[in-house]
Design a protein around this motif. Sequence first.
Motif, PDB file in Angstrom:
ATOM      1  N   LYS A   5       0.846  -1.212   0.000  1.00  0.00           N
ATOM      2  CA  LYS A   5       0.000   0.000   0.000  1.00  0.00           C
ATOM      3  C   LYS A   5       0.869   1.246   0.000  1.00  0.00           C
ATOM      4  N   SER A   6       1.929   1.221   0.821  1.00  0.00           N
ATOM      5  CA  SER A   6       2.827   2.373   0.903  1.00  0.00           C
ATOM      6  C   SER A   6       3.499   2.617  -0.446  1.00  0.00           C
ATOM      7  N   GLN A   7       3.933   1.529  -1.093  1.00  0.00           N
ATOM      8  CA  GLN A   7       4.574   1.675  -2.414  1.00  0.00           C
ATOM      9  C   GLN A   7       3.570   2.239  -3.426  1.00  0.00           C
ATOM     10  N   ALA A   8       2.347   1.729  -3.374  1.00  0.00           N
ATOM     11  CA  ALA A   8       1.311   2.214  -4.300  1.00  0.00           C
ATOM     12  C   ALA A   8       1.032   3.699  -4.047  1.00  0.00           C
ATOM     13  N   LEU A   9       0.932   4.068  -2.756  1.00  0.00           N
ATOM     14  CA  LEU A   9       0.696   5.479  -2.433  1.00  0.00           C
ATOM     15  C   LEU A   9       1.871   6.349  -2.873  1.00  0.00           C
ATOM     16  N   THR A  10       3.077   5.844  -2.688  1.00  0.00           N
ATOM     17  CA  THR A  10       4.261   6.610  -3.117  1.00  0.00           C
ATOM     18  C   THR A  10       4.233   6.805  -4.631  1.00  0.00           C
ATOM     19  N   GLU A  11       3.902   5.744  -5.376  1.00  0.00           N
ATOM     20  CA  GLU A  11       3.821   5.856  -6.840  1.00  0.00           C
ATOM     21  C   GLU A  11       2.737   6.851  -7.242  1.00  0.00           C
ATOM     22  N   HIS A  12       1.587   6.753  -6.568  1.00  0.00           N
ATOM     23  CA  HIS A  12       0.479   7.664  -6.862  1.00  0.00           C
ATOM     24  C   HIS A  12       0.889   9.107  -6.557  1.00  0.00           C
ATOM     25  N   LYS A  13       1.606   9.305  -5.444  1.00  0.00           N
ATOM     26  CA  LYS A  13       2.083  10.648  -5.062  1.00  0.00           C
ATOM     27  C   LYS A  13       3.013  11.188  -6.143  1.00  0.00           C
ATOM     28  N   LEU A  14       3.926  10.322  -6.629  1.00  0.00           N
ATOM     29  CA  LEU A  14       4.865  10.768  -7.667  1.00  0.00           C
ATOM     30  C   LEU A  14       4.107  11.144  -8.948  1.00  0.00           C
ATOM     31  N   GLU A  15       3.068  10.317  -9.280  1.00  0.00           N
ATOM     32  CA  GLU A  15       2.260  10.631 -10.462  1.00  0.00           C
ATOM     33  C   GLU A  15       1.561  11.979 -10.287  1.00  0.00           C
ATOM     34  N   LEU A  16       0.989  12.184  -9.076  1.00  0.00           N
ATOM     35  CA  LEU A  16       0.283  13.444  -8.821  1.00  0.00           C
ATOM     36  C   LEU A  16       1.246  14.629  -8.858  1.00  0.00           C
TER      37      LEU A  16
END
Length: 146
Positions: free
Chosen positions: A107-118
């Motif tokens: 979940k943390s990795q997914a959130l980090t990826e999503h944050k980078l995309e945003l």
Amino acid sequence: KQWYQRRVRDLQDLAEYRHIRLEQEGEIKHLEAEVERLKIEHAETLQQMKSNFLKEKVCHEEEAEMKIKQMKQKANDEAVLCLVEHTQKISEENKHLRKELLTLIRKSQALTEHKLELQSQSKALLREHQITKDLKKLRKVHIDDA
């Protein structure tokens, strides 16, 4: 003559007393022998009782020692069983926590990826916005110049 008869009677009486005395002395010796025999018998009985007591004492001590060993073994077996059960519970809990941790890491990795995309989208939007602002200024300047 009377004197002799008295003396004879005295001698007979003495003989009778002597006979009684001998019987009594014999009875005394017999009783003393019986007392001695009873003392020996009593001493032997007492010795036998002491011997039996000591044997029973040793037997009871060995029995007690055996029970103590059995109790120690039982306690040790129960402790081992308890330790094994506790270890299994900890192992199961660790597996559960490991799964939970992996889920949280994903979940943390997914959130980090999503944050980078945003963040990337935000930068792109800011650039677009800046370009749009610049174009408006240029148009305004171009319209004012014309």
